[in-house]
Scaffold this motif. Sequence first.
Motif, PDB file in Angstrom:
ATOM      1  N   GLU A 221       0.855  -1.180   0.000  1.00  0.00           N
ATOM      2  CA  GLU A 221       0.000   0.000   0.000  1.00  0.00           C
ATOM      3  C   GLU A 221       0.898   1.239   0.000  1.00  0.00           C
ATOM      4  O   GLU A 221       1.903   1.286   0.708  1.00  0.00           O
ATOM      5  N   THR A 254       3.882  -4.218   4.494  1.00  0.00           N
ATOM      6  CA  THR A 254       2.561  -4.028   3.914  1.00  0.00           C
ATOM      7  C   THR A 254       2.295  -2.611   3.456  1.00  0.00           C
ATOM      8  O   THR A 254       1.353  -2.368   2.723  1.00  0.00           O
ATOM      9  N   ARG A 255       3.103  -1.656   3.931  1.00  0.00           N
ATOM     10  CA  ARG A 255       2.767  -0.275   3.610  1.00  0.00           C
ATOM     11  C   ARG A 255       4.019   0.576   3.442  1.00  0.00           C
ATOM     12  O   ARG A 255       4.980   0.447   4.208  1.00  0.00           O
ATOM     13  N   ALA A 554      -1.369  -6.817   7.433  1.00  0.00           N
ATOM     14  CA  ALA A 554      -1.643  -5.373   7.401  1.00  0.00           C
ATOM     15  C   ALA A 554      -2.421  -4.956   8.642  1.00  0.00           C
ATOM     16  O   ALA A 554      -2.116  -3.929   9.266  1.00  0.00           O
TER      17      ALA A 554
END
Length: 894
Positions: A221, A254-255, A554
């Motif tokens: 993300e 995840t980010r 996440a």
Amino acid sequence: MSPSALETPMMRQFLSVKARHPDAIVFYRMGDFYEMFLRDAEIAAPLLDIALTTRDRGKQDAVPMCGVPVHSADPHIKRLAELGYRVAICEQVEDAKSAGGRRLVRREVVEVVTPGLVGDPNGIDGRRELCLVALDPGASVGIAILDASTGEFRTTESEAGGSTLPLAIIEELQRVDPREILIPDGATDLADRLETLLPGAARTSVSLECYDPARVSEPPEGFDRSRSDSAMRAAAALLDYVGANQPFALAHTTRLGAYRLSDTMILDSATRAHLELFRNAEDGGRERTLIDRLDLSMTPLGARRLARWVAYPLLDPVAIGSRQDAVASLADRDRRRARLRDALKPVRDLERMLAKVARPSSTPRDLAALRDSLEAIPPVIAALEWIEEELFQPDKPSESCLVAPRPVPELCELLREGLIDDPPVVARGSRGANETGYIREGFRPELDGIRERVHKGRAWISGFEARERGRTGIANLKIRFHPVHGYAIEVTQANLGRVPTEYERKQTLANSERYTTEELRAAEQGVRGGTEQAAALERQICEELRVAVVEGAAAIREAADAIATLDATAALAEVARRDGWVRPVVDLGLALEVREGRHAVVEPLLCAGGGEFVPNDTELAVADVQILILTGPNMSGKSTYLRQVALIALLAQMGSFVPAASARVGVIDRIFTRVGASDRLARGESTFMVEMRETAEILASASRRSLVILDEIGRGTSTFDGLSIAWAVAEYLHDAPGLGARTLFATHYHELADLARTKVRVSNAHFEAREWGEEVIFLRRLVPGAASRSYGIQVARLAGIPASVIARARVILGNLEGGELDERGRPRIAGPAPGGESDESQLGLFPSPSPPGHPGEREVLSLLQEAKVDETTPLQALELLSHLTSLLRKEDPS
Ligand code: ADP
């Protein structure tokens, strides 16, 4: 001749693995050991302090080797990574059984540990980040930063770029202090530059294609494949590198967060060191540092968040106010804060646990540990129920205010139902092969069925012993179990006569024989087969659970993020409450006012030793007292005061309360520090050059919003040029248009106090000292005005120097002081800068055969000196005279 040791099938397999990882030390799995061969072994053995041997004594090409047991390999791998090496972990990826003993088991490299990707997060300090950085040099310079042990991934870029590294990026790299930096292939200049800037970081070249964002297959993300700015390119290179070396680590990355360097205060490495934010000056340790002082966090998540806040103080008063609100709301409520902190404790290091579970080699125990932490979240939420609605602002970034973590109930439930409370420890790499029973009963009917069969088989076997004793009449007949030979009926020598005919002999021992029967064999096969089946099924279920967790990464990271902020905030509230700190006003003004300020770190240390810290005020304002000159003897408290003020400003801007009765901080964009040469002598740095470089940096980069802390300037050279430089620097800080940085200047040059006579925004202060019998007592109280110049003579008198010598010293001091005033009684040192206020007299420190003021005069003089009067005719003399007067007139408009 014996065959070459390199020609065995195993060595051939090793060499083909090595060919694919030529730049890594290969850890080649053999049973319970990782073996290293050839050059790898020769490099690693001395570094790991293990024996270098060979199995081929006497053979041609004897292969040097060394090895470490699998269960204790981790610290060795980390050690090599720390020393800048890469380690390729080559595992057996099939059972020896499935290879059937006919051929070599298949082996593959499952992970490459590098200086910046240390693999298993076990055993690394949870309070610090451990970063890998990718750098994209270009028109603008982008950096991406990943702590693979937590999945914390962020990126930023500088506006300027080009062939050299912009200062902002250099400073950011030094702040991040990465273990490894990725740079594009062929960027040798850059590599050299980085080597000098960050000698502790390994530099790894990666191909240019890796920088292409479009190549990233599973972007986290916040990652945009269609962008091609340098921040995104750096992030792409970093993801590519992780994918190539530890692909599983992508699962919890995840980010991607983006940040701007201009959003936070600049703290260069010198300032971080001088203020002892993270490392103390004595031994580089954490004791007696600001972070150590603040870190009352309950979890490593909170500790790392606090460290981030200290490293990146904010500039926006609104964002700062929002953090302060959160701290205040917790500081005001002792019981509730205590309850929250109690609730935080069992959460432990969610991020690193997640990183561990993301590894295919993780164990049921790792899963259970993560589960236990996830289960600790609901009590945290319960402990927050009281907080006013407005503090929960889910749309605001969670770093700046309190957000309740979101629980992950489905995952908790799955792990609770799937795993027993306390799964057994399983050795690294064995993947639970020998351990069973960690999947909870009732979770999977199929497993329960197999277990039931095994259980029944075992029960039958244990009943078998009693039945056979009765049937044969052999009272001491026993059923034995041997891990290799399996179950057997054991009959001692004396009873062999009674052995029934259907018993089949299995094994002969010294005093007994072992037999089996058809029935026993069948039961045994049922038990053994069932056990193996159950173990395989447990492994499969465990892998399913692991995958479920990784898919929820996440959500787990988000919860961890909220917990980190809560914990860090509660820690700041705890410090504030415990030590009587107050909430400072932070605004966009240009003042820095502190009432009864204390030094955040020195005060508690002093108090712990039975001492008392004397609070002092500060009043700096760009328009009023812009520069405060602190004079006075060593040990009077100058350095402590300077750092105290800087720390208060920094604390205020990170959102913390501050050790003072009250404080107002007009936002500071950068704290500059320059600390006395003598303080650094102990560390063996070439002092004067370092000192001047730091000073140059301050004069070049300080702004109206900066805070400048000068603790001695010019000490590293002779008194006259040292003083002159100090004087000129202070003048520059005062006069340079657009500058006007708030400045605290401690100096042993008393002469600097004279600046206040000519510069309106300069003020003097000193620390009060009193004579007490035979001693000078420092009162540690800051009072207006310059310190007494005769302090040294006073001390000399107290020390017993004869009265006549003291009297003579006073006369000499008087003369010296007198010499510093010009004939009109003004301080000579305060003369005009070239082109400055013309009314002032010359710099008085140097004895003057005063060279005349303007070039015309100089020319006149030299013409006169050259003139040979004996040989000059009256006419020539007249001509010369006319020329000289015209020269003087040309220069003098009056
Ligand atoms: P200087 O820079 O003038 O040489 P320092 O700041 O190093 O002096 O302080 C000397 C000693 O005085 C230190 O040991 C410090 O702990 C102590 N000290 C400094 N300021 C205070 C204070 N405000 N109250 C009590 N002790 C202090």
